[in-house]
Design an enzyme around this catalytic site. Structure first.
Site, PDB file in Angstrom:
ATOM      1  CD  GLN A 137      -3.199   0.422   2.109  1.00 17.10           C
ATOM      2  OE1 GLN A 137      -3.297  -0.733   2.478  1.00 17.10           O
ATOM      3  NE2 GLN A 137      -3.993   1.362   2.543  1.00 17.10           N
TER       4      GLN A 137
ATOM      5  NE  ARG B 193      -3.589  -8.247   4.450  1.00 14.12           N
ATOM      6  CZ  ARG B 193      -2.715  -7.253   4.280  1.00 14.12           C
ATOM      7  NH1 ARG B 193      -2.995  -6.258   3.439  1.00 14.12           N
ATOM      8  NH2 ARG B 193      -1.571  -7.241   4.948  1.00 14.12           N
TER       9      ARG B 193
END
Length: 310
Positions: free
Chosen positions: A9, A118
């Site tokens: 990310q 998630r």
């Protein structure tokens, strides 16, 4: 000897992969399959934004995976470059899911679905505005551990990422992070708050762990074709049962990226191929060992420059 690595990310960007999507039907097909699997247009979010929606963790995670996996398949199937010869596959946090899917351990559709879950679970594990993350620059992990240990009565902070020499990321409640930032400044240690809305990779993510434990148990994992390196241990993963356990532990555990890279180098890796948006991991690896070759692959030009030395 080379390793294939996948980013996590923070590497997302509106319009990422647009040229590849416009030119190659293989990429178009994967983007369409992702939309059909998730029941909304993730492809439109990636290609057109808005940025605020792409940056939501529940969208960012499947988006980065989708582009990473699309580039991986393009390299193998369109350009006929044999990435199966890689000594190791590894990824940073959500990038570990890209790695295990590329290694044939998990299906494309299952990975998309589990990353949506998630991301949502991690985003909602702590109320917005309660937790955060801080990057610590130019220091060593033992020094930061000592500061945390010596002040545990004053604040509770956690090492979320051991990214490279001179880059460590802390997680915790914002009030605790603000206290440790004062102590870091007093020790002349540079630090900066990160633009994230949750304290990833620490025990504050426990609600997400409980959700992921249940969801991962439902998935069918195959034995990976390539050796995977775990974020949790910084070591090789021996089988799919261990892989399941480590993916659950990964939610609250520190990402041991520096150790993972050092292990791969120790085992003979001299070249790293980063597949996916951005070049964050390439930069980290150069800080860990400036002598290894690193390539960040996210365009057609990048793919054409791949020259694997086995």
């Amino acid at each position: 000897m080379f390793s294939v690595i996948f980013p996590g990310q923070g590497s997302q960007l509106v319009g990422m992969g647009k040229d590849l999507h416009a030119k190659y039907s293989l990429v178009q097909d994967l983007f369409k399959e992702a939309d059909d699997t998730l029941g909304f247009s993730l492809s439109s979010l990636i290609l057109n934004g808005p940025k605020e929606e792409l940056d939501l963790t529940e969208n960012t995670q499947p988006a980065i995976f989708l582009l990473s996996y699309s580039i991986f398949k393009l390299i193998k199937e369109q350009f006929k470059i044999d990435l199966d010869k890689a000594k190791f596959y590894a990824g940073h946090s959500l990038g570990e899911y890209s790695a295990l899917t590329a290694a044939g351990s998990l299906s494309f559709s299952d990975t998309l679905k589990i990353l949506k879950i998630r991301g949502n679970a991690m985003q909602n594990s702590v109320p917005k505005g309660v937790g955060g993350m801080v990057a610590v620059l130019g220091s060593e992990i033992e020094i930061i551990k000592k500061i945390i240990d010596e002040n545990k009565d004053k604040y509770e902070c956690f090492i979320a990422n051991d990214n490279s020499v001179g880059q460590i990321v802390l997680s915790g409640k914002i009030e605790d992070l603000e206290k440790i930032m004062v102590d870091l400044k007093a020790s002349n240690i540079k630090n900066v708050k990160l633009p994230v809305s949750a304290p990833f990779h620490c025990k504050l993510m426990n609600n997400a762990t409980l959700i992921m434990k249940e969801e991962i148990a439902k998935l069918n994992f195959n034995e990976p074709k390539n050796i995977l390196i775990s974020n949790v241990t910084g070591k090789e993963i021996s089988n799919s049962n261990e892989l399941k356990e480590l993916l659950v532990k990964q939610i609250e555990s520190s990402v041991r990226w520096r150790e993972s890279v050092l292990l791969m180098i120790e085992k003979g890796v001299t070249e790293f191929i980063e597949i996916g948006p951005g070049k964050v991991l390439s930069g980290l690896i150069k800080r860990i060992d400036k002598n290894v070759k690193v390539s960040a692959i996210n365009s057609e030009e990048d793919i054409k420059l791949i020259n694997i030395n086995e």
